[in-house]
Design an enzyme around this catalytic site. Structure first.
Site, PDB file in Angstrom:
ATOM      1  N   LYS A   1     -19.205 -17.095 -20.340  1.00  0.00           N
ATOM      2  CA  LYS A   1     -20.387 -16.232 -20.285  1.00  0.00           C
ATOM      3  C   LYS A   1     -20.396 -15.578 -18.905  1.00  0.00           C
ATOM      4  O   LYS A   1     -20.743 -16.181 -17.892  1.00  0.00           O
ATOM      5  CB  LYS A   1     -21.661 -17.023 -20.510  1.00  0.00           C
ATOM      6  CG  LYS A   1     -22.862 -16.115 -20.646  1.00  0.00           C
ATOM      7  CD  LYS A   1     -24.059 -16.836 -21.204  1.00  0.00           C
ATOM      8  CE  LYS A   1     -25.186 -15.866 -21.502  1.00  0.00           C
ATOM      9  NZ  LYS A   1     -25.645 -15.119 -20.359  1.00  0.00           N
TER      10      LYS A   1
ATOM     11  N   SER B   1     -29.639 -10.245 -27.845  1.00  0.00           N
ATOM     12  CA  SER B   1     -29.272 -11.248 -26.834  1.00  0.00           C
ATOM     13  C   SER B   1     -28.797 -12.511 -27.543  1.00  0.00           C
ATOM     14  O   SER B   1     -28.539 -12.500 -28.745  1.00  0.00           O
ATOM     15  CB  SER B   1     -30.444 -11.503 -25.894  1.00  0.00           C
ATOM     16  OG  SER B   1     -31.409 -12.247 -26.554  1.00  0.00           O
TER      17      SER B   1
ATOM     18  N   CYS C   1     -31.219 -38.207  22.256  1.00  0.00           N
ATOM     19  CA  CYS C   1     -31.107 -38.795  23.602  1.00  0.00           C
ATOM     20  C   CYS C   1     -32.085 -38.188  24.602  1.00  0.00           C
ATOM     21  O   CYS C   1     -32.114 -38.574  25.762  1.00  0.00           O
ATOM     22  CB  CYS C   1     -29.688 -38.647  24.131  1.00  0.00           C
ATOM     23  SG  CYS C   1     -29.304 -36.961  24.637  1.00  0.00           S
TER      24      CYS C   1
ATOM     25  N   LYS D   1     -25.342 -22.889 -21.689  1.00  0.00           N
ATOM     26  CA  LYS D   1     -25.545 -22.563 -20.282  1.00  0.00           C
ATOM     27  C   LYS D   1     -25.151 -23.719 -19.363  1.00  0.00           C
ATOM     28  O   LYS D   1     -25.326 -24.886 -19.711  1.00  0.00           O
ATOM     29  CB  LYS D   1     -27.033 -22.240 -20.041  1.00  0.00           C
ATOM     30  CG  LYS D   1     -27.508 -20.992 -20.756  1.00  0.00           C
ATOM     31  CD  LYS D   1     -26.963 -19.721 -20.176  1.00  0.00           C
ATOM     32  CE  LYS D   1     -27.754 -19.231 -19.009  1.00  0.00           C
ATOM     33  NZ  LYS D   1     -29.002 -18.548 -19.345  1.00  0.00           N
TER      34      LYS D   1
ATOM     35  N   ASP E   1       0.830  -1.201   0.000  1.00  0.00           N
ATOM     36  CA  ASP E   1       0.000   0.000   0.000  1.00  0.00           C
ATOM     37  C   ASP E   1       0.869   1.257   0.000  1.00  0.00           C
ATOM     38  O   ASP E   1       0.568   2.242  -0.665  1.00  0.00           O
ATOM     39  CB  ASP E   1      -0.911   0.013   1.227  1.00  0.00           C
ATOM     40  CG  ASP E   1      -1.985  -1.063   1.119  1.00  0.00           C
ATOM     41  OD1 ASP E   1      -2.038  -1.733   0.063  1.00  0.00           O
ATOM     42  OD2 ASP E   1      -2.740  -1.227   2.086  1.00  0.00           O
ATOM     43  N   ASP E   2       1.966   1.196   0.740  1.00  0.00           N
ATOM     44  CA  ASP E   2       2.861   2.358   0.831  1.00  0.00           C
ATOM     45  C   ASP E   2       3.406   2.739  -0.536  1.00  0.00           C
ATOM     46  O   ASP E   2       3.429   3.905  -0.929  1.00  0.00           O
ATOM     47  CB  ASP E   2       4.075   2.035   1.719  1.00  0.00           C
ATOM     48  CG  ASP E   2       3.673   2.098   3.164  1.00  0.00           C
ATOM     49  OD1 ASP E   2       2.526   2.511   3.427  1.00  0.00           O
ATOM     50  OD2 ASP E   2       4.511   1.735   4.010  1.00  0.00           O
TER      51      ASP E   2
ATOM     52  N   GLU F   1     -15.943 -18.383 -25.431  1.00  0.00           N
ATOM     53  CA  GLU F   1     -15.633 -17.463 -24.324  1.00  0.00           C
ATOM     54  C   GLU F   1     -16.434 -17.855 -23.090  1.00  0.00           C
ATOM     55  O   GLU F   1     -17.374 -18.635 -23.184  1.00  0.00           O
ATOM     56  CB  GLU F   1     -16.035 -16.034 -24.727  1.00  0.00           C
ATOM     57  CG  GLU F   1     -15.258 -15.506 -25.896  1.00  0.00           C
ATOM     58  CD  GLU F   1     -15.886 -14.235 -26.480  1.00  0.00           C
ATOM     59  OE1 GLU F   1     -16.594 -13.524 -25.758  1.00  0.00           O
ATOM     60  OE2 GLU F   1     -15.654 -14.002 -27.676  1.00  0.00           O
TER      61      GLU F   1
ATOM     62  N   CYS G   1     -25.040 -39.015  24.889  1.00  0.00           N
ATOM     63  CA  CYS G   1     -25.907 -38.905  23.715  1.00  0.00           C
ATOM     64  C   CYS G   1     -25.322 -39.747  22.582  1.00  0.00           C
ATOM     65  O   CYS G   1     -24.202 -39.497  22.140  1.00  0.00           O
ATOM     66  CB  CYS G   1     -26.015 -37.437  23.293  1.00  0.00           C
ATOM     67  SG  CYS G   1     -26.933 -37.207  21.773  1.00  0.00           S
TER      68      CYS G   1
ATOM     69  N   TYR H   1     -15.954  -8.134 -24.894  1.00  0.00           N
ATOM     70  CA  TYR H   1     -16.170  -9.343 -25.688  1.00  0.00           C
ATOM     71  C   TYR H   1     -16.532  -9.107 -27.148  1.00  0.00           C
ATOM     72  O   TYR H   1     -16.679 -10.065 -27.887  1.00  0.00           O
ATOM     73  CB  TYR H   1     -17.148 -10.314 -25.030  1.00  0.00           C
ATOM     74  CG  TYR H   1     -18.519  -9.759 -24.678  1.00  0.00           C
ATOM     75  CD1 TYR H   1     -19.396  -9.294 -25.648  1.00  0.00           C
ATOM     76  CD2 TYR H   1     -18.932  -9.747 -23.348  1.00  0.00           C
ATOM     77  CE1 TYR H   1     -20.643  -8.814 -25.314  1.00  0.00           C
ATOM     78  CE2 TYR H   1     -20.182  -9.268 -23.005  1.00  0.00           C
ATOM     79  CZ  TYR H   1     -21.033  -8.799 -23.993  1.00  0.00           C
ATOM     80  OH  TYR H   1     -22.255  -8.321 -23.652  1.00  0.00           O
TER      81      TYR H   1
ATOM     82  N   CYS I   1     -27.141 -30.049  22.489  1.00  0.00           N
ATOM     83  CA  CYS I   1     -27.697 -31.074  23.373  1.00  0.00           C
ATOM     84  C   CYS I   1     -26.801 -31.141  24.603  1.00  0.00           C
ATOM     85  O   CYS I   1     -25.579 -31.146  24.490  1.00  0.00           O
ATOM     86  CB  CYS I   1     -27.718 -32.418  22.651  1.00  0.00           C
ATOM     87  SG  CYS I   1     -27.779 -33.819  23.769  1.00  0.00           S
TER      88      CYS I   1
ATOM     89  N   CYS J   1     -33.235 -33.055  23.099  1.00  0.00           N
ATOM     90  CA  CYS J   1     -32.438 -33.621  22.013  1.00  0.00           C
ATOM     91  C   CYS J   1     -33.219 -34.726  21.297  1.00  0.00           C
ATOM     92  O   CYS J   1     -33.727 -35.647  21.954  1.00  0.00           O
ATOM     93  CB  CYS J   1     -31.132 -34.175  22.589  1.00  0.00           C
ATOM     94  SG  CYS J   1     -30.205 -35.153  21.404  1.00  0.00           S
TER      95      CYS J   1
ATOM     96  N   ASP K   1     -21.252 -13.323 -15.782  1.00  0.00           N
ATOM     97  CA  ASP K   1     -22.556 -13.031 -15.191  1.00  0.00           C
ATOM     98  C   ASP K   1     -22.585 -11.618 -14.617  1.00  0.00           C
ATOM     99  O   ASP K   1     -22.459 -11.406 -13.421  1.00  0.00           O
ATOM    100  CB  ASP K   1     -22.854 -14.073 -14.108  1.00  0.00           C
ATOM    101  CG  ASP K   1     -24.338 -14.153 -13.823  1.00  0.00           C
ATOM    102  OD1 ASP K   1     -25.110 -13.476 -14.531  1.00  0.00           O
ATOM    103  OD2 ASP K   1     -24.722 -14.880 -12.892  1.00  0.00           O
TER     104      ASP K   1
HETATM  105  S1  IVH Z   1     -21.687 -11.871 -26.989  1.00  0.00           S
HETATM  106  C1  IVH Z   1     -25.012 -10.605 -30.220  1.00  0.00           C
HETATM  107  N1  IVH Z   1     -20.035 -12.750 -25.184  1.00  0.00           N
HETATM  108  O1  IVH Z   1     -24.821 -12.645 -22.378  1.00  0.00           O
HETATM  109  C2  IVH Z   1     -24.786 -11.106 -28.846  1.00  0.00           C
HETATM  110  N2  IVH Z   1     -22.193 -12.041 -24.471  1.00  0.00           N
HETATM  111  O2  IVH Z   1     -27.682 -13.343 -23.585  1.00  0.00           O
HETATM  112  C3  IVH Z   1     -23.514 -10.627 -28.299  1.00  0.00           C
HETATM  113  N3  IVH Z   1     -22.525 -12.198 -22.045  1.00  0.00           N
HETATM  114  O3  IVH Z   1     -26.516  -9.696 -22.420  1.00  0.00           O
HETATM  115  C4  IVH Z   1     -23.254 -11.160 -26.951  1.00  0.00           C
HETATM  116  N4  IVH Z   1     -20.531 -12.970 -21.553  1.00  0.00           N
HETATM  117  O4  IVH Z   1     -24.242  -9.489 -21.468  1.00  0.00           O
HETATM  118  C5  IVH Z   1     -21.261 -12.255 -25.417  1.00  0.00           C
HETATM  119  N5  IVH Z   1     -18.439 -13.546 -23.689  1.00  0.00           N
HETATM  120  C6  IVH Z   1     -19.654 -13.040 -23.927  1.00  0.00           C
HETATM  121  C7  IVH Z   1     -20.582 -12.806 -22.898  1.00  0.00           C
HETATM  122  C8  IVH Z   1     -21.858 -12.315 -23.211  1.00  0.00           C
HETATM  123  C9  IVH Z   1     -21.711 -12.593 -21.074  1.00  0.00           C
HETATM  124  C10 IVH Z   1     -23.917 -11.748 -21.836  1.00  0.00           C
HETATM  125  C11 IVH Z   1     -24.227 -10.436 -22.488  1.00  0.00           C
HETATM  126  C12 IVH Z   1     -25.609 -10.558 -23.035  1.00  0.00           C
HETATM  127  C13 IVH Z   1     -26.008 -11.954 -22.704  1.00  0.00           C
HETATM  128  C14 IVH Z   1     -26.603 -12.590 -23.922  1.00  0.00           C
END
Ligand code: IVH
Length: 667
Positions: free
Chosen positions: A116, A81, A408, A311, A32-33, A114, A429, A224, A423, A405, A118
């Site tokens: 996914k 999406s 026992c 998924k 940190d320093d 890649e 027990c 991404y 207990c 208990c 969250d």
């Molecule tokens: S590509 C045309 N790459 O997943 C679609 N999406 O259901 C382009 N997400 O809302 C999306 N990791 O937020 C892409 N490596 C990744 C991702 C990713 C997470 C999410 C993204 C989107 C949802 C799609």
């Protein structure tokens, strides 16, 4: 050339790298320093040269004034999406649909895979290399302008070397697990409502109207995709990501796959390592790697044809809580176990979930009959995480702590202000006896090889063993053992032999094996060193016990209680009569050991002994052994393939001891 400008750029780069290590990887690379020193240098340069202040200076990332509301912005290119697949068959169907649209010489394209992430999708717009706008996904057509908050994210470049007219990149904003845990600990301490998961915490932070609040939230951005402004010479998604990385963006793991099988193997391997990742993911994203093929495949109404999400099985599932069963542990602790309508969570059928203790039941306000969310992560015991109170049936029943208990029938005690009920039956027990037996034979206790939990419980159920002393009488029941567990003569002989061998032990192991509440392995060692022999320990009063390192009033009380109980003294007498023995401990003054007061950490693989053994040796010399390096660490014992702990120790100026040096110390 060491112009002021160059110095500023170098400091900005250094601070950003350290910010990334600290906030994203939770693995600081300097003290940190030192960090403050770099920061002060930059502040000084900025104060002396205000005209040179860089727009991406971390000093300036303090955020602007709070906004009255977020303005809405239309996406130039809609944010779509992804479709989903959940198993190998779905995945093959997706790949078949891709192939059906490709010419013969294009079929079976390479897929770029890649993680996914969250978090929340965000579009970033850079004009002539400067970040000018950040927009949430919103409904895909229109999102919210969160530019002020995005600028506080520390692993995000605010200016780029690539100065095209307009560059739009997309990625995920998330809160790494470590930062999430710290944030929730802090919110809890402040008496505020905690966040249910890192995703909610990230969303809540991005939607703060006051960027000064967002600034203190540990958010990270992972890129991404590039939707506008990609250099013409880049033709694949893989190269596009590498290019983003070269501009200073963080990426998650990327892999190229040519076959469905290869992809599925990768999927399984990521599920395995998912728990160890610094952030949460909920699957993989599979993209046709070739950008021209992507263009050719195009889009359905709301999702691309060239990509899909693979998924992971859900880890949280809703089900009904049908009953509560109270389990009694080795130390008599009562744990409520929820009996559920069986549900499949991530491929495993779950019909029990822990509710931890009565305090947790009150906190969740859960009742029998409620619809609940059950979460299972890796090999952790499933737990009830949420109660759906709006769905509560009229006949739901409140849950109360049993007064007696369930095993026992001794009275249950709940110390004031404590969540843990116990207990009061002690070794009377049966639940505690059975657990006491399992503990007694375990590796760090009497280490009886071959007498596993299953056999023990079998012997216990048939009345062959009631308490730990009966183990040494088993040799008088050899013929029954053979019949009982269908063990065969040879295994019975091996077992009886192992029991005989275990009679030679050490005093610390024996004390630990007794299973006295609050007396773990290292307390047992300290007690053995302090009192030297069993008799003195058994006769010690609270004051004498408290002179032992690590022994406070609670532990001292439970030791006195244990040795005062007549049945415990009888068991010990029988064990000694059966021939359990140890070499006498030299009566050493535990406060006068060579490594007294030192705190050691062990890392890497030792070649001459296991870590447990090394730990015991260090403790025998008076050192404490802990699991992480901090400023308080006296020395780091580093074996082969030691990882980041070495860097940390070096940064903190902590002595690093090789295995050879360690052997020289202990011999
Ligand atoms: S590509 C045309 N790459 O997943 C679609 N999406 O259901 C382009 N997400 O809302 C999306 N990791 O937020 C892409 N490596 C990744 C991702 C990713 C997470 C999410 C993204 C989107 C949802 C799609």
């Amino acid at each position: 050339m060491n112009t002021i400008y160059a110095q500023m750029r170098r400091l900005i780069h250094q601070l950003k790298t350290h910010n990334h290590a600290y906030y994203v990887l939770d693995n600081p690379t300097i003290s940190d320093d030192e960090y403050d020193r770099l920061r002060r240098q930059l502040i000084e340069l900025e104060q002396q040269n205000p005209s040179l202040i860089q727009t991406d200076s971390p000093i300036n990332q303090v955020g602007d004034k709070p906004l009255p509301f977020f303005s809405q912005i239309t996406h130039t290119i809609p944010m779509l999406s992804l479709g989903n697949v959940f198993n190998q068959e779905d995945l093959q169907n997706f790949m078949r649909r891709v192939n059906d649209r490709l010419a013969d010489n294009q079929k079976n394209p390479t897929y770029e895979v890649e993680l996914k992430l969250d978090g929340l999708a965000v579009a970033l717009i850079y004009e002539k290399g400067i970040l000018t706008q950040a927009i949430t996904r919103g409904d895909g057509q229109m999102g919210e302008d969160i530019t002020q908050n995005i600028k506080t994210i520390r692993n995000l470049p605010l200016i780029l070397d690539h100065k095209v007219e307009r560059l739009e990149i997309r990625g995920e904003v998330l809160m790494p697990k470590a930062g999430f845990a710290k944030l929730n600990a802090q919110t809890q301490k402040n008496g505020e409502k905690t966040f249910a998961n890192p995703r909610n915490a990230a969303a809540g932070s991005l939607r703060q109207l006051d960027p000064n609040i967002a600034k203190n939230r540990p958010l990270a951005f992972y890129a991404y995709s590039v939707v506008q402004g990609l250099p013409d010479e880049i033709h694949t998604q893989f190269d596009a990501l590498a290019w983003l990385n070269s501009l200073g963006f963080s990426l998650s793991d990327v892999k190229l796959c040519n076959h469905a099988d290869e992809l599925h193997d990768y999927y399984l391997s990521v599920i395995e390592k998912r728990q160890n990742l610094p952030f949460e993911i909920d699957g993989l994203v599979i993209k046709v790697n070739d950008l021209n093929l992507q263009k050719q495949l195009g889009f359905l109404s709301r999702e691309p044809r060239w990509a899909t999400a693979y998924k992971f099985p859900a880890q949280t599932v809703m089900t009904r809580l049908n009953a509560i069963e109270w389990q009694v542990g080795r130390t008599g602790q009562l744990t409520p176990v929820g009996k559920l309508d069986p549900v499949n969570i991530g491929g495993v059928t779950v019909s029990n979930a822990t509710l931890h203790n009565i305090g947790e039941i009150h906190r969740l306000d859960v009742r029998v009959g409620d619809l609940v969310s059950v979460h299972r992560a890796g090999d952790v015991i499933p737990k009830v995480t949420r109660v759906w109170k709006d769905e509560r049936p009229a006949n739901s029943q409140t849950i109360t702590l049993p007064t007696h208990c369930p095993v026992c029938n001794s009275p249950v005690i709940l110390p004031e202000d404590e969540a843990l009920a116990r207990c009061s039956g002690g070794l009377y027990c049966p639940a505690q006896q059975q657990e006491a037996l399992i503990h007694f034979v375990s590796r760090k206790a009497m280490d009886i090889d071959g007498l596993g939990e299953r056999l023990l419980i079998g012997f216990f159920a048939h009345g062959l063993i009631k308490n730990v002393a009966d183990i040494y009488d088993l040799k008088n029941h050899a013929s029954e053992l053979i019949k009982l567990e269908k063990l065969g003569e040879k295994s019975v002989n091996n077992l009886l032999n192992a029991i005989e061998v275990s009679k030679k032990t050490t005093l610390p192991r024996f004390i630990y094996a007794l299973g006295i509440r609050s007396v773990g392995e290292s307390t047992a060692l300290n007690l053995a060193k302090q009192f030297g022999d069993l008799d003195s320990l058994m006769q010690a009063n609270i004051d004498a016990l408290q002179k032992t390192p690590d022994v406070g009033t609670i532990t001292a009380d439970s030791i006195v209680d244990f040795f005062q109980a007549e049945h415990n003294r009888k068991v010990i007498e029988r064990l000694l009569q059966a021939g359990v023995h140890w070499d006498s401990m030299e009566h050493t003054d535990a406060n006068n050991q060579p490594l007294d007061g030192q705190s050691w950490v062990i890392t890497g693989t030792l070649t001459s002994m296991g870590r447990d053994e090394a730990k015991a040796k260090l403790q025998a010399l008076g050192a404490k052994v802990s699991s992480s390096v901090s400023a308080k660490t006296s020395a780091l014992l580093a074996g082969e393939k030691a990882g980041s702990k070495i860097d940390k120790a070096q940064n903190l100026g902590i002595k690093i001891v090789t295995e050879a040096e360690f052997l020289a110390i202990i011999l």
